[in-house]
Scaffold this motif. Structure first.
Motif, PDB file in Angstrom:
ATOM      1  N   CYS A   1       0.809  -1.236   0.000  1.00 51.39           N
ATOM      2  CA  CYS A   1       0.000   0.000   0.000  1.00 51.39           C
ATOM      3  C   CYS A   1       0.836   1.276   0.000  1.00 51.39           C
ATOM      4  N   LEU A   2       2.127   1.202   0.346  1.00 53.42           N
ATOM      5  CA  LEU A   2       2.887   2.427   0.631  1.00 53.42           C
ATOM      6  C   LEU A   2       2.916   3.398  -0.553  1.00 53.42           C
ATOM      7  N   TYR A   3       3.354   2.936  -1.723  1.00 56.06           N
ATOM      8  CA  TYR A   3       3.489   3.850  -2.868  1.00 56.06           C
ATOM      9  C   TYR A   3       2.124   4.316  -3.365  1.00 56.06           C
ATOM     10  N   ALA A   4       1.134   3.411  -3.308  1.00 54.37           N
ATOM     11  CA  ALA A   4      -0.227   3.792  -3.725  1.00 54.37           C
ATOM     12  C   ALA A   4      -0.741   4.889  -2.794  1.00 54.37           C
ATOM     13  N   ALA A   5      -0.423   4.779  -1.504  1.00 57.04           N
ATOM     14  CA  ALA A   5      -0.878   5.787  -0.534  1.00 57.04           C
ATOM     15  C   ALA A   5      -0.231   7.141  -0.823  1.00 57.04           C
ATOM     16  N   PHE A   6       1.043   7.142  -1.200  1.00 54.67           N
ATOM     17  CA  PHE A   6       1.720   8.410  -1.521  1.00 54.67           C
ATOM     18  C   PHE A   6       1.035   9.089  -2.704  1.00 54.67           C
ATOM     19  N   ARG A   7       0.739   8.289  -3.740  1.00 57.28           N
ATOM     20  CA  ARG A   7       0.101   8.877  -4.926  1.00 57.28           C
ATOM     21  C   ARG A   7      -1.300   9.397  -4.576  1.00 57.28           C
ATOM     22  N   LEU A   8      -2.039   8.608  -3.791  1.00 59.10           N
ATOM     23  CA  LEU A   8      -3.402   8.992  -3.407  1.00 59.10           C
ATOM     24  C   LEU A   8      -3.385  10.279  -2.574  1.00 59.10           C
ATOM     25  N   ALA A   9      -2.444  10.376  -1.656  1.00 61.41           N
ATOM     26  CA  ALA A   9      -2.364  11.554  -0.779  1.00 61.41           C
ATOM     27  C   ALA A   9      -2.140  12.815  -1.616  1.00 61.41           C
ATOM     28  N   ASP A  10      -1.297  12.729  -2.629  1.00 57.57           N
ATOM     29  CA  ASP A  10      -1.051  13.898  -3.470  1.00 57.57           C
ATOM     30  C   ASP A  10      -2.259  14.230  -4.330  1.00 57.57           C
ATOM     31  N   GLN A  11      -2.890  13.176  -4.878  1.00 52.63           N
ATOM     32  CA  GLN A  11      -4.102  13.411  -5.688  1.00 52.63           C
ATOM     33  C   GLN A  11      -5.174  14.107  -4.874  1.00 52.63           C
ATOM     34  N   LYS A  12      -5.346  13.674  -3.621  1.00 51.92           N
ATOM     35  CA  LYS A  12      -6.413  14.231  -2.779  1.00 51.92           C
ATOM     36  C   LYS A  12      -5.966  15.479  -2.045  1.00 51.92           C
ATOM     37  N   LYS A  13      -4.746  15.947  -2.367  1.00 49.71           N
ATOM     38  CA  LYS A  13      -4.184  17.140  -1.730  1.00 49.71           C
ATOM     39  C   LYS A  13      -4.243  17.049  -0.194  1.00 49.71           C
ATOM     40  N   CYS A  14      -3.865  15.896   0.313  1.00 46.71           N
ATOM     41  CA  CYS A  14      -3.844  15.697   1.762  1.00 46.71           C
ATOM     42  C   CYS A  14      -2.733  16.540   2.381  1.00 46.71           C
ATOM     43  N   GLN A  15      -2.959  16.942   3.617  1.00 51.56           N
ATOM     44  CA  GLN A  15      -1.895  17.690   4.304  1.00 51.56           C
ATOM     45  C   GLN A  15      -0.969  16.765   5.074  1.00 51.56           C
ATOM     46  N   GLU A  16      -1.495  15.603   5.453  1.00 50.79           N
ATOM     47  CA  GLU A  16      -0.620  14.680   6.185  1.00 50.79           C
ATOM     48  C   GLU A  16      -0.955  13.221   5.896  1.00 50.79           C
ATOM     49  N   ILE A  17       0.069  12.401   6.084  1.00 52.80           N
ATOM     50  CA  ILE A  17      -0.100  10.947   6.026  1.00 52.80           C
ATOM     51  C   ILE A  17       0.292  10.456   7.418  1.00 52.80           C
ATOM     52  N   CYS A  18      -0.700   9.957   8.158  1.00 53.51           N
ATOM     53  CA  CYS A  18      -0.427   9.503   9.526  1.00 53.51           C
ATOM     54  C   CYS A  18      -0.195   7.996   9.485  1.00 53.51           C
ATOM     55  N   ILE A  19       0.909   7.567  10.073  1.00 59.25           N
ATOM     56  CA  ILE A  19       1.251   6.145  10.008  1.00 59.25           C
ATOM     57  C   ILE A  19       1.466   5.589  11.406  1.00 59.25           C
ATOM     58  N   TYR A  20       0.736   4.516  11.709  1.00 60.62           N
ATOM     59  CA  TYR A  20       0.981   3.808  12.964  1.00 60.62           C
ATOM     60  C   TYR A  20       2.039   2.731  12.711  1.00 60.62           C
ATOM     61  N   LEU A  21       3.195   2.921  13.349  1.00 57.88           N
ATOM     62  CA  LEU A  21       4.305   1.971  13.198  1.00 57.88           C
ATOM     63  C   LEU A  21       4.133   0.862  14.233  1.00 57.88           C
ATOM     64  N   ASP A  22       3.360  -0.161  13.888  1.00 57.59           N
ATOM     65  CA  ASP A  22       3.174  -1.264  14.838  1.00 57.59           C
ATOM     66  C   ASP A  22       4.480  -2.051  14.941  1.00 57.59           C
ATOM     67  N   PRO A  23       4.638  -2.821  16.041  1.00 59.55           N
ATOM     68  CA  PRO A  23       5.929  -3.493  16.275  1.00 59.55           C
ATOM     69  C   PRO A  23       6.382  -4.370  15.109  1.00 59.55           C
ATOM     70  N   LYS A  24       5.452  -5.045  14.429  1.00 64.73           N
ATOM     71  CA  LYS A  24       5.835  -5.931  13.325  1.00 64.73           C
ATOM     72  C   LYS A  24       6.366  -5.104  12.150  1.00 64.73           C
ATOM     73  N   SER A  25       5.688  -4.012  11.820  1.00 62.66           N
ATOM     74  CA  SER A  25       6.127  -3.176  10.693  1.00 62.66           C
ATOM     75  C   SER A  25       7.499  -2.566  10.966  1.00 62.66           C
ATOM     76  N   LEU A  26       7.739  -2.223  12.245  1.00 69.34           N
ATOM     77  CA  LEU A  26       9.051  -1.647  12.595  1.00 69.34           C
ATOM     78  C   LEU A  26      10.195  -2.609  12.291  1.00 69.34           C
ATOM     79  N   GLN A  27       9.891  -3.910  12.300  1.00 74.40           N
ATOM     80  CA  GLN A  27      10.919  -4.922  12.008  1.00 74.40           C
ATOM     81  C   GLN A  27      11.138  -5.114  10.503  1.00 74.40           C
ATOM     82  N   ASP A  28      10.240  -4.528   9.690  1.00 74.41           N
ATOM     83  CA  ASP A  28      10.294  -4.751   8.236  1.00 74.41           C
ATOM     84  C   ASP A  28      11.301  -3.768   7.622  1.00 74.41           C
TER      85      ASP A  28
END
Ligand code: TXA
Ligand code: MG
Length: 314
Positions: A274-301
């Motif tokens: 989802c990461l790159y798709a989310a970046f493109r979507l955020a720009d398309q929708k002119k979002c001001q922020e992308i909030c990410i919850y870094l859960d323990p498993k993702s932090l290991q990735d």
């Protein structure tokens, strides 16, 4: 130029793609990691046009995509035994290997380096195309330089419509971030040049030695890693607990944003796919922020965090 998007469900589509490539055209196609922008390794004008179309700096070398092992011998000067150990474990798949190139490989493709990067993609569309064209196909990610790698045919269209003749639409790719890159140029001292889905530990388990990181020097061993990576216009804000994320969302309820989290708070999951798709979507929708919850498993990735860190440093 008119750009066609075709569903590669028949021989005729592959035949068209293969003939475009053989004649020096560019074709975008899905791999298991991200979409690639392909050109024949044997057509120098086509190789140049990859750089032109992407706006890619000429000092950033390309990865050759191969269908079988006889093609490794076509492009590589000498194959060390460690290569076969890795190939048996991970080919076809998201692992790119760097070895000394054969003399006749265009130095445009390798950005003047004496090495060439190559991999065997596991995606059936990429495999069918490579099998039909019978030529090693150079393919960087099929985005404009400075944009996130495309994970759908629509992303390729956003960036390259009107600039290339054909996009093979294989739907959303399964992995979503680029391959792991390792150098076997010195087979005794293999180097990890770019982390990916195939982890450092998995590679070390197979080769029974540790992978080193390239020493920092004025001349980067993997030029691609020195470039500023895509940073979305929206600010990336990360949270180490759900409570912090929740608190932030309640403090600023109306801010246009996308939330990436692997729980019910997320608009999208926080994962490689989802990461790159989310970046493109955020720009398309002119979002001001992308909030990410870094859960323990993702932090290991390591690969996911590597791409997030590249995108976060402005
Ligand atoms: O998953 C992938 O690898 C995708 C798909 C399309 O296969 N391709 C991809 O290509 O990510 P690109 O061009 O976006 O990234 C190629 C990376 C760059 O970091 C580049 O510097 C490195 O590979 N590279 C290419 N040739 C190299 C070489 N001879 N020595 C060291 N690094 C090399
Ligand atoms: Mg790229």
């Amino acid at each position: 130029m008119q750009t066609k998007i075709l569903d590669p469900n028949c021989e005729k589509t592959y035949a068209l793609a293969a003939s475009l490539l053989a004649q020096g055209g560019l074709v975008a196609f899905p791999t298991e990691t991200v979409y690639g922008l392909g050109a024949s390794i044997w057509n120098e004008e086509a190789v140049r046009s990859i750089f032109r179309v992407k706006g890619r700096p000429f000092d950033n070398p390309l990865i050759a995509h191969l269908y079988d092992f006889s093609q490794v011998e076509e492009i590589v000067h000498c194959i060390p035994s460690i290569f076969w150990i890795l190939a048996h474990a991970f080919f076809p798949g998201p692992l790119t290997i760097v070895l000394e190139k054969k003399q006749h490989i265009s130095s445009i493709a390798t950005a003047g380096l004496q090495t060439i990067a190559f991999r065997m993609p596991a995606h059936p569309v990429a495999q069918n195309l490579l099998k039909m064209v019978k030529i090693p196909i150079l393919a960087p990610s099929a985005n404009l330089s400075g944009k996130p790698s495309p994970v759908t045919a629509e992303h390729v269209w956003e960036d390259l419509e009107g600039k290339i003749p054909l996009i093979l639409d294989g739907g959303r790719v399964p992995l979503g971030i680029e391959s792991t890159v390792i150098s076997l140029f010195d087979p005794e001292n293999p180097l990890l040049l770019r982390p990916g889905t195939i982890t450092q530990e998995a590679i070390e388990d197979v080769i029974k030695k540790s992978l080193k990181k390239p020493a920092l020097s004025s001349k980067p061993i993997s030029p691609g890693m020195k470039y500023r990576h895509y940073a979305p216009n929206a600010k990336i804000v990360t949270f180490k607990t759900i409570d912090e994320l929740n608190h932030h969302l309640t403090l600023h309820p109306k801010l246009p944003r996308i939330v990436l989290s692997n729980d019910e708070l997320g608009d999208l999951h926080f994962n490689a796919s989802c990461l790159y798709a989310a970046f493109r979507l955020a720009d398309q929708k002119k979002c001001q922020e992308i909030c990410i919850y870094l859960d323990p498993k993702s932090l290991q990735d390591v690969a996911l965090m590597n791409r997030l860190n590249h995108a976060s440093c402005q």
